[in-house]
Design an enzyme around this catalytic site. Structure first.
Site, PDB file in Angstrom:
ATOM      1  N   HIS A  35      -9.798  -3.369  -2.346  1.00 60.46           N
ATOM      2  CA  HIS A  35      -8.455  -2.446  -1.182  1.00 60.46           C
ATOM      3  C   HIS A  35      -8.898  -0.879  -1.472  1.00 60.46           C
ATOM      4  O   HIS A  35      -8.801  -0.661  -0.602  1.00 60.46           O
ATOM      5  CB  HIS A  35      -7.171  -2.920  -2.332  1.00 60.46           C
ATOM      6  CG  HIS A  35      -5.680  -1.981  -1.107  1.00 60.46           C
ATOM      7  ND1 HIS A  35      -4.397  -2.260  -0.798  1.00 60.46           N
ATOM      8  CD2 HIS A  35      -5.779  -0.531  -1.975  1.00 60.46           C
ATOM      9  CE1 HIS A  35      -4.241  -1.490  -0.080  1.00 60.46           C
ATOM     10  NE2 HIS A  35      -4.386  -0.320  -0.793  1.00 60.46           N
ATOM     11  N   GLU A  36      -8.885  -0.815  -2.366  1.00 62.72           N
ATOM     12  CA  GLU A  36      -9.490   1.268  -2.458  1.00 62.72           C
ATOM     13  C   GLU A  36     -11.097   1.025  -1.434  1.00 62.72           C
ATOM     14  O   GLU A  36     -11.219   2.207  -0.873  1.00 62.72           O
ATOM     15  CB  GLU A  36     -10.155   1.841  -3.685  1.00 62.72           C
ATOM     16  CG  GLU A  36      -8.139   1.665  -4.437  1.00 62.72           C
ATOM     17  CD  GLU A  36      -7.913   2.352  -3.836  1.00 62.72           C
ATOM     18  OE1 GLU A  36      -7.364   2.654  -2.981  1.00 62.72           O
ATOM     19  OE2 GLU A  36      -5.971   2.498  -4.014  1.00 62.72           O
ATOM     20  N   CYS A  74       0.481  -1.151   0.162  1.00 66.19           N
ATOM     21  CA  CYS A  74       0.391  -0.328   0.109  1.00 66.19           C
ATOM     22  C   CYS A  74       0.568   0.935  -0.216  1.00 66.19           C
ATOM     23  O   CYS A  74       1.716   0.886   0.614  1.00 66.19           O
ATOM     24  CB  CYS A  74      -0.660   0.069   1.200  1.00 66.19           C
ATOM     25  SG  CYS A  74      -1.554   1.455   1.210  1.00 66.19           S
ATOM     26  N   HIS A 105      -9.758   1.360   1.902  1.00 69.89           N
ATOM     27  CA  HIS A 105      -9.831   3.083   2.334  1.00 69.89           C
ATOM     28  C   HIS A 105     -10.838   3.924   2.371  1.00 69.89           C
ATOM     29  O   HIS A 105     -10.731   4.650   3.798  1.00 69.89           O
ATOM     30  CB  HIS A 105      -8.480   3.033   1.347  1.00 69.89           C
ATOM     31  CG  HIS A 105      -7.725   3.477   1.175  1.00 69.89           C
ATOM     32  ND1 HIS A 105      -6.083   3.638   2.259  1.00 69.89           N
ATOM     33  CD2 HIS A 105      -6.947   2.553   0.455  1.00 69.89           C
ATOM     34  CE1 HIS A 105      -4.789   2.865   2.187  1.00 69.89           C
ATOM     35  NE2 HIS A 105      -5.452   2.033   0.963  1.00 69.89           N
TER      36      HIS A 105
END
Length: 67
Positions: free
Chosen positions: A47-48, A5, A51
């Site tokens: 993954h995003e 990351c 976030h």
């Protein structure tokens, strides 16, 4: 999968991810769309989304090594 990351440079983590996902979203016109993705794109989207939900890779993954 093994992930890094940009928020935590130089470290790799083992993270459990779906291999394929269905994405539901809106296009620029506000119309609802959906599509399926797999492989690396599915991992990147998950993954995003983490976030966006305030989750870092350190919250859900197991540290593997420094690179």
């Amino acid at each position: 999968s093994e992930e890094g990351c940009l928020s935590i440079p130089g470290q790799l983590f083992e993270v459990s991810r779906f291999e394929e996902i269905e994405v539901a979203a809106q296009n620029i016109k506000g119309e609802e769309i959906s599509f399926y993705v797999g492989d690396m794109l599915a991992i990147v989207i998950q993954h995003e989304i983490d976030h966006l939900e305030g989750t870092l890779i350190t919250d859900s993954g197991k540290f593997i090594k420094e690179v």
